[in-house]
Design a protein around this motif. Sequence first.
Motif, PDB file in Angstrom:
ATOM      1  N   HIS A  12      -6.430   8.479   4.418  1.00  0.00           N
ATOM      2  CA  HIS A  12      -5.240   7.620   4.380  1.00  0.00           C
ATOM      3  C   HIS A  12      -4.153   8.279   3.529  1.00  0.00           C
ATOM      4  CE1 HIS A  12      -8.477   4.734   5.420  1.00  0.00           C
ATOM      5  NE2 HIS A  12      -7.529   4.242   6.209  1.00  0.00           N
ATOM      6  N   GLN A  13      -3.082   8.688   4.167  1.00  0.00           N
ATOM      7  CA  GLN A  13      -2.021   9.420   3.472  1.00  0.00           C
ATOM      8  C   GLN A  13      -1.408   8.611   2.334  1.00  0.00           C
ATOM      9  OE1 GLN A  13       1.105  10.875   5.982  1.00  0.00           O
ATOM     10  NE2 GLN A  13       2.278  11.750   4.302  1.00  0.00           N
ATOM     11  N   GLN A  14      -1.189   7.327   2.568  1.00  0.00           N
ATOM     12  CA  GLN A  14      -0.556   6.498   1.542  1.00  0.00           C
ATOM     13  C   GLN A  14      -1.416   6.436   0.281  1.00  0.00           C
ATOM     14  OE1 GLN A  14       0.475   2.574   2.906  1.00  0.00           O
ATOM     15  NE2 GLN A  14       1.517   2.014   1.020  1.00  0.00           N
ATOM     16  N   PHE A  15      -2.722   6.342   0.481  1.00  0.00           N
ATOM     17  CA  PHE A  15      -3.619   6.292  -0.681  1.00  0.00           C
ATOM     18  C   PHE A  15      -3.608   7.626  -1.415  1.00  0.00           C
ATOM     19  CE2 PHE A  15      -7.781   6.771  -2.710  1.00  0.00           C
ATOM     20  CZ  PHE A  15      -7.803   5.630  -3.502  1.00  0.00           C
ATOM     21  N   ARG A  16      -3.649   8.732  -0.662  1.00  0.00           N
ATOM     22  CA  ARG A  16      -3.618  10.050  -1.299  1.00  0.00           C
ATOM     23  C   ARG A  16      -2.340  10.238  -2.102  1.00  0.00           C
ATOM     24  NH1 ARG A  16      -4.645  11.858   3.806  1.00  0.00           N
ATOM     25  NH2 ARG A  16      -2.741  13.104   3.795  1.00  0.00           N
ATOM     26  N   GLU A  17      -1.232   9.829  -1.529  1.00  0.00           N
ATOM     27  CA  GLU A  17       0.040   9.975  -2.226  1.00  0.00           C
ATOM     28  C   GLU A  17       0.060   9.159  -3.510  1.00  0.00           C
ATOM     29  OE1 GLU A  17       2.475  12.027  -1.614  1.00  0.00           O
ATOM     30  OE2 GLU A  17       1.459  12.839   0.150  1.00  0.00           O
TER      31      GLU A  17
END
Length: 217
Positions: A12-17
């Motif tokens: 999940h990109q949002q979580f990584r960011e």
Amino acid sequence: MEKITVLVADDHQQFREGIKMMLRRESDIEVIGEALTGVEAIRMAANLQPDLVLMDLQMPDLNGIDSTREIVATSPHIRVLMLTMYDDSDSVFAAIRAGARGYLLKGADKAEMLRAIRAVHNGEAIFGPAIAVRLAQYFSLTAASPIAVAFPELSEREREIVAMISRGFTNQEIANRLMINLKTVRNHVSNIFNKLQISDRAQAVVLAQKRLSSEDN
């Protein structure tokens, strides 16, 4: 000061960011890579050799449990901290058996997350408050099978401490609850590890779960 190097494994990109933004503000932690799949996490861990991997439980290609098992098998010095939405006992114990040194829910706040990263890096086994409650519920459900039967090689005090370790208590918390000093707790823990032929708290949790389950059956 040498930084704790971290590989973030989550699809999940949002979580990584969000994780990267949080860790970027910490002077002693550095994110050195991102993996979007389980297979990629294994490859990047082997290539980058981070101090710690933040691993999602549900990953494309290969789940976090199997990815953790492979990473720890090939690079035992790499610590893995599970970050997941799942707090069921089966997932927790499966992660520990695979070699994870900690298990946190993704809803953990910043202070809890940072404490877990630093503690796992220092060799501790960490379970967030929600997971500690889950472990306590599990071991209370198995209370009908006396821990004395499960651990005949331990003294009464050592069995008491094993039960508390299994519920996620730190040495300081054990000392506070038993009203003994921290050094005494450390000595007990060292004796427990020697008698059970284990090397860390995570293994103690797995062994307690295994023996209590065996007695219950």
